[in-house]
Design an enzyme around this catalytic site. Structure first.
Site, mmCIF file in Angstrom:
data_model
loop_
_atom_site.group_PDB
_atom_site.id
_atom_site.type_symbol
_atom_site.label_atom_id
_atom_site.label_comp_id
_atom_site.label_asym_id
_atom_site.label_seq_id
_atom_site.Cartn_x
_atom_site.Cartn_y
_atom_site.Cartn_z
ATOM 1 N N ARG A 262 0.659 -1.145 -0.085
ATOM 2 C CA ARG A 262 -0.019 -0.239 -0.043
ATOM 3 C C ARG A 262 0.767 1.324 -0.011
ATOM 4 O O ARG A 262 1.991 1.302 0.311
ATOM 5 C CB ARG A 262 -1.045 0.082 1.143
ATOM 6 N N LYS B 89 -1.871 -2.089 7.652
ATOM 7 C CA LYS B 89 -3.262 -1.800 8.196
ATOM 8 C C LYS B 89 -3.715 -2.753 9.195
ATOM 9 O O LYS B 89 -3.314 -4.157 8.999
ATOM 10 C CB LYS B 89 -4.173 -2.092 6.892
ATOM 11 N N HIS C 227 -2.504 2.551 -6.227
ATOM 12 C CA HIS C 227 -2.784 1.557 -5.867
ATOM 13 C C HIS C 227 -3.405 0.354 -6.862
ATOM 14 O O HIS C 227 -3.357 -0.965 -6.551
ATOM 15 C CB HIS C 227 -4.316 1.764 -4.841
ATOM 16 N N ARG D 100 -0.763 -2.089 -6.811
ATOM 17 C CA ARG D 100 -1.027 -3.602 -5.873
ATOM 18 C C ARG D 100 -2.121 -4.295 -6.344
ATOM 19 O O ARG D 100 -1.664 -5.656 -6.322
ATOM 20 C CB ARG D 100 -1.545 -2.913 -4.639
ATOM 21 N N HIS E 130 -4.057 -9.422 3.890
ATOM 22 C CA HIS E 130 -5.478 -9.263 3.938
ATOM 23 C C HIS E 130 -6.066 -10.220 5.048
ATOM 24 O O HIS E 130 -5.735 -11.216 5.163
ATOM 25 C CB HIS E 130 -6.272 -9.794 2.737
ATOM 26 N N TYR F 273 -9.690 -10.560 -6.937
ATOM 27 C CA TYR F 273 -8.779 -10.480 -8.123
ATOM 28 C C TYR F 273 -9.242 -12.024 -9.006
ATOM 29 O O TYR F 273 -8.591 -11.866 -10.109
ATOM 30 C CB TYR F 273 -7.232 -10.850 -7.405
#
Length: 189
Positions: A50, A75, A140, A143, A166, A175
């Site tokens: 990120r 995150k 982004h 990514r 994640h 994805y």
């Protein structure tokens, strides 16, 4: 008395991320002459970082021997490791030889601060313009492209989930909708 209100959150738009081809990513990065900016975008793409993660990297977070990057306090305040590609490693070495950053891997204008996410966004926008790419993309998107390209090469979704940091596999499953791997096998009538 206690009142309990059930409020429903509005649903997010089901928009799919815009994905750059490997050729487009290469064109974007090759337009860059500034070693620092090139290293930043190279890391965002090749490690699936990120923007807020790449700007907060410290030189000690790059493990060239193990080909890993230690992402700290990402995150959800979680640490993780992600990949350091050979190409990114060489690009970082060129950058480090040109300037010896103190504290942050990518220092900002103010002494003791790191480069801002807004600066990285501007650098990316300029590189996209120079590469003559017409897609509506942001930093982004690098990514998103990293994850999609891994999936298209046959990397297991669980590994991609780990690399991206994640929490839920549901987040990573987006994805599968943008990957051309299986769509390319379908023949239109």
């Amino acid at each position: 008395r206690d009142f309990i209100y059930e409020t429903q959150r509005p649903k997010k738009d089901g928009k799919l991320p815009v994905i750059l081809s490997e050729g487009e990513v290469s064109r974007i990065i090759s337009t860059m002459s500034n070693p620092k900016h090139k290293a930043i975008l190279m890391l965002v793409y090749s490690a699936g970082l990120r923007v807020g993660e790449v700007v907060r990297l410290k030189p000690g977070d790059i493990d060239e021997n193990r080909k890993l990057i230690h992402v700290r306090g990402a995150k959800g305040r979680k640490d993780r490791y992600t990949l350091l590609s050979n190409v990114a490693s060489k690009t970082i070495r060129v950058y480090l030889n040109a300037s010896e950053p103190q504290g942050w891997l990518f220092p900002g204008q103010k002494k003791g601060s790191h480069i801002t996410t807004r600066t990285v966004q501007k650098v990316f926008e300029k590189a996209v313009e120079n590469a003559d790419i017409k897609k509506d993309v942001s930093v982004h998107s690098l990514r998103h492209s990293f994850a999609t390209h891994l999936l298209e090469r046959g990397t297991d979704l669980r590994y991609i989930q780990e690399l991206l940091g994640h929490k839920s596999s549901k987040t990573t499953e987006i994805y599968t909708h943008v990957s051309g791997r299986d769509l390319g096998k379908i023949i239109s009538p």
